[in-house]
Scaffold this motif. Sequence first.
Motif: not given
Length: 125
Positions: A69, A71-73, A88, A90-92, A113, A123, A125
């Motif tokens: 996980y 934050g936001t890819i 993947y 949004k964040g995983c 990151t 970094t 969400c």
Amino acid sequence: MQYDAKTAKEYLNLLENDWRKEKLLTIRQMILAYAPELEEVIRYKMLNYGKDDIYVFALNAQKHYVSLYVGTIDKVENAETLLAGYNYGKGCIRVKKTIKLEETGLEQFIHKTIDMWRAGEDTAC
């Protein structure tokens, strides 16, 4: 899956000795080798990496994959290229058994990151 552990060592001891543990340990090493200043703690029943209550990554062994996980890819430049071959959201990032970590851009993604976090960039969400 959820592991009822209080420490990272306890969490790692609870993992079954299978491919998921191997992948998780490899990703864990990618994080800690590049950012030894990050603290490894248990939050939400999974491994978390951060400092001063700002967490950059969480890592967990699920039933059919390992979850990383972040934050936001899409805040990470070139994320779609670095994560080619991964499933993947949004964040995983889901790391499945068939993924060969050393043949992907995951380590560069982790480094970018961490570099963003070190520079004080958002970094989350």
